[in-house]
Design an enzyme around this catalytic site. Structure first.
Site, PDB file in Angstrom:
ATOM      1  N   SER A 145       0.825  -1.202   0.000  1.00 20.17           N
ATOM      2  CA  SER A 145       0.000   0.000   0.000  1.00 20.17           C
ATOM      3  C   SER A 145       0.862   1.255   0.000  1.00 20.17           C
ATOM      4  CB  SER A 145      -0.962  -0.038   1.192  1.00 20.17           C
ATOM      5  OG  SER A 145      -1.879   1.019   1.142  1.00 20.17           O
ATOM      6  N   ASP A 299      -0.806   0.881  -4.929  1.00 17.78           N
ATOM      7  CA  ASP A 299      -1.522  -0.258  -5.506  1.00 17.78           C
ATOM      8  C   ASP A 299      -2.916   0.120  -5.981  1.00 17.78           C
ATOM      9  OD1 ASP A 299      -2.417  -0.050  -2.791  1.00 17.78           O
ATOM     10  OD2 ASP A 299      -3.218  -2.082  -2.908  1.00 17.78           O
TER      11      ASP A 299
END
Length: 572
Positions: A145, A299
């Site tokens: 992330s 992402d």
């Protein structure tokens, strides 16, 4: 077993020469990294794992990833006997992600499992979509992330396209921890790999457009000035194309940040929650007279949105504000289309603003609440599939999803609906910011703040445990001038009403190490250790009223001061 003894195990012939050399160097140099690399096993939690890359049991590397994937393979073979099992694998722009993706593919194919492997980095929501679209039994995405560049991670999805939840998560974890490094099958079979290319982007983008847009006449689409940045992440391959295909004409890209890079060279942190990450996009918006600025994390599942405030300056909305706008608009469109029958629901989490209960009540739908993380919203969809209809869902950490075609937070679909709202507002002589204020005028003014307390390493983890113990055993009696009325303990699954000295069982949500305090004036404080970062988080929500846009900023300032008082009272 001591840290040194654990490290010495990694000098055996079960490990490759590169790994053994790196471990030997840590030992001989007496590096402080030796302790952190081996003092524990990198936790494979209910959503996978995330950590610093490097050698050791507490690092993400060939062997910890191999162990996780071998455990997953073992479980898949148990659950789907005599079937052609398929697993989709995607990865983001982080260092080693592509290599890790192939590594995971090799372990799966070595176990006779067919792998659908993306040729290049793609967003997490596209992986979620692809699992269902290609009828896979599972999916894997390699991502950390918005963590710093030295991190990577591993998330597992089940056949519904959502992250693993009970009972599959616990069963997979048991298989992972039962797998010894020497039992990992690394010798893959490339004949069992099918490659996924740009053709899948088109299928995913079409689904985003179909499920996220409502205005057939595309009112205002051609006049909205959009500034977008992928912040060096994966959405360079999807979001601009989706906006253009949807009919938006004026899209300016922050070209320096559209270059994928695991170094994230133009930002300190690739986190769209932070204004600094969108600074270059804000600068571009000043030049292009942008109406809306949008950035996504590496992402591509989370998004940050900035719009012009009442002073005409670009202002980053927080996650709850974004979700309030999107949820209200979507439900309003459903109502106008006559699609609300009383069997619809929206999804939220325990740390998200309680305004979503008010929004749901206004439009006659249910608001279901789960633990932190979109995996629990995905579980809601599966649990009620065929009985109730999921409309949309969101959580405070800048995540949102429209419909159930993706079973995880999805920046692409969310960006499309956000731009439609902004375009309509502009066409009607208003702004998205004013649209938000109108919602608060109707439902009450909610404002939230997130306080992060970072505690790194082994001692940090121990400090966080002690802080939770103290808050649990010695809860505050009042916060920001208001008496604490309710204490919800999700670890003990109890709700204690202070004024009545009454404790009730609260078992509709799974156990989790989370505490929530409610005060008599509606202030809400949620205390929760992060599951992915070395920090403990305090989610603060305060309430007020606003009657017109002229008083909005003053009202917000008062609520901000109240959050500061909460911070002082909790010694944060």
């Amino acid at each position: 077993m001591t840290t040194l003894e654990k490290a010495n195990l990694w000098l055996s012939d079960h490990f490759d020469s590169e790994t053994k050399t790196a471990v030997q160097n840590l030992i001989e140099s007496n590096s402080p990294d030796l302790e952190d690399s081996f003092y524990k096993e990198l936790e494979f939690g209910t959503g996978g794992m995330r950590g610093i890359m490097g050698v050791g049991t507490n690092r993400l590397n060939k062997y910890t990833l191999g162990q996780a994937t071998q455990g997953l393979a073992n479980y898949l073979l148990q659950q789907f006997p005599n079937q052609d099992i398929k697993v989709a694998i995607a990865y983001d722009v982080r260092h080693n992600s592509k290599e890790f993706g192939k590594l995971c593919a090799d372990v799966l194919t070595a176990n006779g499992i067919h792998v659908l492997l993306f040729k290049n980095h793609r967003p997490t929501p596209e992986l979620s979509f692809t699992v269902r679209d290609k009828k896979c039994q599972a999916g894997i995405v390699l991502t950390a992330s918005h963590n710093p560049p030295e991190y990577n991670g591993y998330k597992v999805y089940w056949d519904d396209g959502a992250q693993i939840v009970p009972p599959n998560d616990d069963a997979i974890i048991k298989e992972v921890y039962a797998t010894k490094f020497e039992n990992i099958k690394f010798e893959g079979n490339d004949d069992l790999i099918s490659w996924i290319g740009e053709e899948q982007d088109e299928v995913y983008i079409d689904a985003c457009i179909e499920n996220s847009l409502y205005q057939k006449d595309k009112k205002g689409y051609d006049n909205l000035n959009i500034v977008f940045t992928s912040i060096h992440g994966t959405t360079y391959a999807t979001v601009p194309q989706a906006l253009e295909k949807a009919g938006f004409k004026k899209i300016d890209l922050v070209t320096e940040q559209m270059i994928p890079s695991g170094n994230f060279p133009t930002v300190d942190s690739p986190n769209p929650e932070e204004p600094a990450a969108l600074e270059m996009a804000m600068d571009l918006a000043r030049i292009t007279n942008g109406d809306i600025v949008i950035g996504t994390d590496p992402d591509g599942d989370r998004l940050g949105i900035a719009v012009r405030n009442l002073e005409g300056e670009m202002q980053l909305l927080n996650g709850n504000q974004c979700n309030t706008i999107l949820t209200y608009y979507i439900l309003d469109q459903w109502k106008k289309a006559g699609k609300i029958t009383g069997k619809e629901f929206i999804g939220s989490t325990i740390v998200t603003s309680d305004i979503f209960f008010d929004v749901a009540e206004k439009f006659g739908v249910d608001c279901k609440v789960g633990l932190t993380g979109f995996k629990w919203i995905g579980k809601m969809i599966r649990d009620f599939e065929g009985k109730e209809i999921f409309v949309c869902g969101g959580e405070e950490s800048f995540g949102f999803m429209t419909g159930d075609f993706v079973r995880d937070k999805d920046s692409c679909g969310s960006i499309l609906v956000a731009c439609e709202i902004a375009a309509l507002c502009k066409a009607n002589g208003s702004t998205m910011y004013e649209y938000m204020i109108d919602i608060y005028k109707e439902l009450g003014l909610y404002y939230e703040g997130l306080i992060n307390v970072v505690k790194k390493g082994r001692t940090g983890a121990e400090e966080i445990q002690q802080m939770m113990k103290d808050f649990r055993e010695n809860p505050p009696k009042s916060i920001a001038g208001s008496l604490v009325e309710d204490i919800k303990d999700f670890k003990e699954q109890t709700c204690y009403v202070v004024s009545k000295d009454k404790k009730t069982v609260m078992d509709d949500i799974p156990k989790s190490n989370v505490l929530i305090y409610y005060t008599q004036d509606g202030t809400k404080i949620c205390v929760r250790p992060s599951g992915t970062e070395p920090k403990i988080k305090f989610y603060v929500s305060v309430k007020g009223e606003v009657n017109n846009k002229e008083e909005y900023e003053a009202k917000i300032s008062n609520l901000q001061s109240k959050i500061e008082q909460v911070k002082q009272d909790l010694n944060l």
